[in-house]
Design an enzyme around this catalytic site. Sequence first.
Site, PDB file in Angstrom:
ATOM      1  N   ASP A 160      38.458  48.420  42.692  1.00 30.33           N
ATOM      2  CA  ASP A 160      36.889  48.828  43.171  1.00 30.33           C
ATOM      3  C   ASP A 160      36.550  49.312  44.387  1.00 30.33           C
ATOM      4  O   ASP A 160      37.466  49.025  45.391  1.00 30.33           O
ATOM      5  CB  ASP A 160      35.870  47.825  42.414  1.00 30.33           C
ATOM      6  N   LYS A 184      34.859  49.822  38.590  1.00 32.76           N
ATOM      7  CA  LYS A 184      35.150  48.944  37.733  1.00 32.76           C
ATOM      8  C   LYS A 184      33.905  48.308  37.388  1.00 32.76           C
ATOM      9  O   LYS A 184      32.912  48.422  37.978  1.00 32.76           O
ATOM     10  CB  LYS A 184      35.933  47.871  38.718  1.00 32.76           C
TER      11      LYS A 184
END
Length: 283
Positions: A160, A184
Amino acid sequence: MIVPGSASQALAAALAEETGRPLATPEFDRFADGELCAAVPDFSGDGAVVVAATDSTDAFVELLQLQDAVREAGADEVTTVLPYMGYARQDRAFEPGEPVSARAVARAVSTGTDRVVLVTPHEPDVAEFFDVPVDVLDASALLAEPLPAGLTDPLFLAPDASAERFATAVRDAYGGGETDFFEKERDYDTGEVTVTPSDAGVAGRDVVIVDDIVATGSTMSEAVAALHERDPAAVYAACVHGMLAGSARTRLAAAGVREVVATDTLERAESAVSVAPLVADAL
Ligand code: R5P
């Protein structure tokens, strides 16, 4: 003296070696009712460095006891090294009525120490929750060391955006390659993680996915699975904190990870690079 918590014995020994300081041998007992008692019968001197990953509630209670035991035994100055700080990811109240657990834990730790050393907390801002001076160290660059030399056109990917700094640190320490990150999302009710791959081309390239922690392995295995159809060469999983809870190791293997690379902040991964020199410098 360097005083190990039960989950940080190898790291504490490495730190004693690195700093030339004596290593205490605590005793970890449990009373009949289940209560813990961590004691340091061989403590001597006037300063203590308590090294304790708080990866469980027991480890956290042990840490508070060790801090108290060394004070009781005459330590004027206590430094607490948290190689892994448990509860650090609960750094805000996500739902009404929830505690900021990282703050609660930080306050408790602060009561028994003059100084804290944190290794790669989930967010460096967690340092502000302590009531004593805190050194925040980042061990992510060390993860370049155990990676094989000569990776093919390596791509260092973060699962992420917030982990991209870790991927960049590993890339820089490795000495070349590209970095990118996935988008994410985690469903906090089910724990299920979905990741949207980056646009970076991976075909035929070695990919290193870098995160601060692998806990259940959901994030990492989803990231690896998302790459699968795009035909990478080999995929490596790199994390500072190899929590590897439950079947995380199996999930990573099943997802096609060639090797898991971690540090020794949690003593679980088989390919671990030590944070002892980094912590020794800070001490
Ligand atoms: C979260 O933002 C962290 O950086 C990690 O990605 C996460 O904590 C890993 O947890 P798990 O292995 O359970 O997916």
